[in-house]
Enzyme design. Structure first.
Site, mmCIF file in Angstrom:
data_model
loop_
_atom_site.group_PDB
_atom_site.id
_atom_site.type_symbol
_atom_site.label_atom_id
_atom_site.label_comp_id
_atom_site.label_asym_id
_atom_site.label_seq_id
_atom_site.Cartn_x
_atom_site.Cartn_y
_atom_site.Cartn_z
ATOM 1 N N LYS A 70 0.828 -1.211 0.000
ATOM 2 C CA LYS A 70 0.000 0.000 0.000
ATOM 3 C C LYS A 70 0.866 1.266 0.000
ATOM 4 O O LYS A 70 0.679 2.164 -0.813
ATOM 5 C CB LYS A 70 -0.940 0.023 1.220
ATOM 6 C CG LYS A 70 -1.893 -1.166 1.292
ATOM 7 C CD LYS A 70 -2.822 -1.092 2.498
ATOM 8 C CE LYS A 70 -2.124 -1.201 3.840
ATOM 9 N NZ LYS A 70 -1.485 -2.500 4.109
ATOM 10 N N ARG A 113 -10.307 0.431 8.528
ATOM 11 C CA ARG A 113 -9.884 -0.952 8.753
ATOM 12 C C ARG A 113 -10.931 -1.758 9.496
ATOM 13 O O ARG A 113 -10.695 -2.934 9.776
ATOM 14 C CB ARG A 113 -8.603 -0.939 9.595
ATOM 15 C CG ARG A 113 -7.323 -1.305 8.847
ATOM 16 C CD ARG A 113 -6.187 -1.113 9.835
ATOM 17 N NE ARG A 113 -4.985 -1.778 9.521
ATOM 18 C CZ ARG A 113 -3.908 -1.201 8.961
ATOM 19 N NH1 ARG A 113 -3.932 0.050 8.594
ATOM 20 N NH2 ARG A 113 -2.818 -1.894 8.784
ATOM 21 N N ARG A 131 10.655 -0.956 11.609
ATOM 22 C CA ARG A 131 9.554 -0.716 12.550
ATOM 23 C C ARG A 131 9.567 -1.771 13.644
ATOM 24 O O ARG A 131 9.830 -2.936 13.370
ATOM 25 C CB ARG A 131 8.218 -0.766 11.802
ATOM 26 C CG ARG A 131 7.824 0.566 11.222
ATOM 27 C CD ARG A 131 6.708 0.458 10.233
ATOM 28 N NE ARG A 131 5.551 -0.304 10.715
ATOM 29 C CZ ARG A 131 4.433 -0.452 10.003
ATOM 30 N NH1 ARG A 131 4.329 0.083 8.801
ATOM 31 N NH2 ARG A 131 3.431 -1.155 10.489
ATOM 32 N N ARG A 153 11.258 -5.264 5.536
ATOM 33 C CA ARG A 153 10.922 -3.854 5.273
ATOM 34 C C ARG A 153 11.849 -2.916 6.054
ATOM 35 O O ARG A 153 12.138 -3.133 7.225
ATOM 36 C CB ARG A 153 9.466 -3.584 5.679
ATOM 37 C CG ARG A 153 9.133 -2.088 5.656
ATOM 38 C CD ARG A 153 7.672 -1.806 5.511
ATOM 39 N NE ARG A 153 6.837 -2.337 6.575
ATOM 40 C CZ ARG A 153 5.507 -2.294 6.549
ATOM 41 N NH1 ARG A 153 4.868 -1.743 5.526
ATOM 42 N NH2 ARG A 153 4.815 -2.805 7.547
ATOM 43 N N ARG A 202 -1.138 -9.157 13.266
ATOM 44 C CA ARG A 202 -1.693 -8.134 12.368
ATOM 45 C C ARG A 202 -2.483 -8.770 11.235
ATOM 46 O O ARG A 202 -3.527 -8.263 10.831
ATOM 47 C CB ARG A 202 -0.562 -7.248 11.832
ATOM 48 C CG ARG A 202 -0.044 -6.291 12.914
ATOM 49 C CD ARG A 202 1.346 -5.782 12.656
ATOM 50 N NE ARG A 202 1.465 -5.075 11.407
ATOM 51 C CZ ARG A 202 2.634 -4.846 10.797
ATOM 52 N NH1 ARG A 202 3.759 -5.281 11.337
ATOM 53 N NH2 ARG A 202 2.666 -4.193 9.675
HETATM 54 P P1 ADP Z 1 0.807 -1.839 7.429
HETATM 55 O O1 ADP Z 1 1.553 -0.857 6.547
HETATM 56 O O2 ADP Z 1 1.684 -3.007 7.775
HETATM 57 O O3 ADP Z 1 -0.506 -2.229 6.862
HETATM 58 P P2 ADP Z 1 0.133 0.375 9.154
HETATM 59 O O4 ADP Z 1 1.335 1.243 9.180
HETATM 60 O O5 ADP Z 1 -0.980 0.782 8.252
HETATM 61 O O6 ADP Z 1 0.578 -1.111 8.828
HETATM 62 O O7 ADP Z 1 -0.460 0.205 10.616
HETATM 63 C C1 ADP Z 1 0.368 -0.106 11.715
HETATM 64 C C2 ADP Z 1 -0.495 -0.290 12.959
HETATM 65 O O8 ADP Z 1 -1.220 0.923 13.238
HETATM 66 C C3 ADP Z 1 -1.574 -1.367 12.848
HETATM 67 O O9 ADP Z 1 -1.083 -2.651 13.160
HETATM 68 C C4 ADP Z 1 -2.595 -0.869 13.893
HETATM 69 O O10 ADP Z 1 -2.163 -1.154 15.211
HETATM 70 C C5 ADP Z 1 -2.521 0.638 13.714
HETATM 71 N N1 ADP Z 1 -3.494 1.130 12.724
HETATM 72 C C6 ADP Z 1 -3.226 1.743 11.533
HETATM 73 N N2 ADP Z 1 -4.345 2.090 10.901
HETATM 74 C C7 ADP Z 1 -5.382 1.679 11.692
HETATM 75 C C8 ADP Z 1 -6.798 1.744 11.586
HETATM 76 N N3 ADP Z 1 -7.417 2.308 10.529
HETATM 77 N N4 ADP Z 1 -7.538 1.212 12.607
HETATM 78 C C9 ADP Z 1 -6.944 0.665 13.682
HETATM 79 N N5 ADP Z 1 -5.629 0.564 13.846
HETATM 80 C C10 ADP Z 1 -4.834 1.068 12.864
HETATM 81 P P1 ADP Z 2 2.057 -1.862 3.239
HETATM 82 O O1 ADP Z 2 2.045 -0.357 3.219
HETATM 83 O O2 ADP Z 2 0.897 -2.471 2.517
HETATM 84 O O3 ADP Z 2 2.234 -2.443 4.604
HETATM 85 P P2 ADP Z 2 4.698 -1.599 1.951
HETATM 86 O O4 ADP Z 2 4.436 -0.768 0.736
HETATM 87 O O5 ADP Z 2 5.365 -0.955 3.097
HETATM 88 O O6 ADP Z 2 3.338 -2.347 2.392
HETATM 89 O O7 ADP Z 2 5.547 -2.879 1.464
HETATM 90 C C1 ADP Z 2 6.019 -3.839 2.409
HETATM 91 C C2 ADP Z 2 7.456 -4.240 2.054
HETATM 92 O O8 ADP Z 2 7.457 -4.994 0.839
HETATM 93 C C3 ADP Z 2 8.395 -3.073 1.826
HETATM 94 O O9 ADP Z 2 9.682 -3.439 2.304
HETATM 95 C C4 ADP Z 2 8.397 -2.891 0.312
HETATM 96 O O10 ADP Z 2 9.651 -2.382 -0.126
HETATM 97 C C5 ADP Z 2 8.199 -4.314 -0.186
HETATM 98 N N1 ADP Z 2 7.357 -4.396 -1.387
HETATM 99 C C6 ADP Z 2 6.316 -3.604 -1.743
HETATM 100 N N2 ADP Z 2 5.746 -4.021 -2.902
HETATM 101 C C7 ADP Z 2 6.450 -5.127 -3.289
HETATM 102 C C8 ADP Z 2 6.359 -6.019 -4.426
HETATM 103 N N3 ADP Z 2 5.425 -5.859 -5.366
HETATM 104 N N4 ADP Z 2 7.239 -7.042 -4.478
HETATM 105 C C9 ADP Z 2 8.196 -7.212 -3.510
HETATM 106 N N5 ADP Z 2 8.321 -6.407 -2.435
HETATM 107 C C10 ADP Z 2 7.475 -5.376 -2.320
#
Ligand code: ADP
Ligand code: ADP
Ligand code: ZN
Length: 218
Positions: free
Chosen positions: A13, A88, A160, A127, A171
């Site tokens: 994302k 979410r 992180r 990551r 998660r």
């Molecule tokens: P990821 O990129 O791995 O999807 P995020 O950075 O979006 O993770 O979120 C990290 C953490 O922040 C989640 O595991 C949750 O604890 C909290 N969080 C983020 N967005 C939301 C949301 N919309 N509702 C509840 N918790 C959230």
């Molecule tokens: P999210 O915001 O959904 O949690 P991220 O964009 O942070 O996901 O991506 C998670 C990890 O995977 C990061 O280290 C990113 O560099 C890597 N990544 C993202 N897209 C791809 C892909 N299409 N193939 C392989 N690795 C990816």
């Protein structure tokens, strides 16, 4: 264009949002980034968020809805909006619908990036993000051109504290239980839901997303 970006942790994302914002010019709001900034501020709320996020559980809806409504109100979204990681839960989606209805700014689409569980764990544990400019990397799949410093600004690469395998499993469980129903909610409410295969190269995912968004008239 107003878009909600959904998908399991590690689906890509943040990576895709950064690219789409460059192409389409909309404002990117990531709930996770907003919560991490509150954490870094050292406030009492930040300490509370920190404990919840470290466990892999979701932050309670009341806190999320209040913070995200404030964040949406604070940005100039005339160029459009990309919500990443919010909503979410179904309750959050309902609250967002109310806010957008009040503002007269409905969603154009909900884009869901898919990825398998095994792939997710590998992506999350590798990551890294630049501690100075925030640019995202992956130790194997998207390494920095400069090794262990950021290739954009020479900043330090950080991991992180919730990107550990045990927390990722929590998660993922939260995603399946609380967030997947949001996709059904949007389908049921007549929103345009677009699924993009996230198990491709980052460039292929971007190409699919650009094509899907262009078809909306962006
Ligand atoms: P990821 O990129 O791995 O999807 P995020 O950075 O979006 O993770 O979120 C990290 C953490 O922040 C989640 O595991 C949750 O604890 C909290 N969080 C983020 N967005 C939301 C949301 N919309 N509702 C509840 N918790 C959230
Ligand atoms: P999210 O915001 O959904 O949690 P991220 O964009 O942070 O996901 O991506 C998670 C990890 O995977 C990061 O280290 C990113 O560099 C890597 N990544 C993202 N897209 C791809 C892909 N299409 N193939 C392989 N690795 C990816
Ligand atoms: Zn940097």
């Amino acid at each position: 264009m107003r878009i909600v970006l959904m998908g399991p942790p590690g689906a890509g994302k943040g990576t895709q949002a950064a690219r789409l914002v460059e192409t389409f010019g909309m404002k990117h709001l990531s709930s996770g980034d907003i919560f991490r900034a509150e954490k870094a501020s050292g406030s009492e709320l930040g300490r509370k968020l920190s404990d919840i996020m470290a466990s892999g559980a979701l932050v309670p809806d009341e806190i999320v809805v209040e913070m995200m409504a404030g964040a949406i109100a604070a940005v100039d979204e005339s160029a459009g909006l990309m919500l990443d990681g919010f909503p979410r839960t179904v309750a959050q989606a309902e609250a967002l619908d109310t806010t957008l209805k009040e503002n007269g700014t409905p969603l154009d689409a909900v884009v869901v990036i898919t990825a398998d569980d095994d792939e997710i764990v590998g992506r999350i544990t590798g990551r890294r993000a630049c501690g100075s400019c925030g640019k995202g990397f992956h130790v194997k799949f998207m390494p920095s051109g400069k090794g262990d410093v950021c290739d954009a600004c020479d900043g330090p690469l950080t991991q992180r504290d919730d990107d550990r395998e045990d927390v990722v499993r929590e998660r993922l469980a939260a995603y399946k239980k609380q967030t997947e129903p949001v996709i059904a909610y949007y389908r049921g409410s007549g929103a345009k839901v677009i699924e993009v295969n996230g198990s491709q190269s980052p460039d292929a995912v971007t190409a699919d997303m650009v094509e899907a968004l262009r078809s909306l008239g962006g």
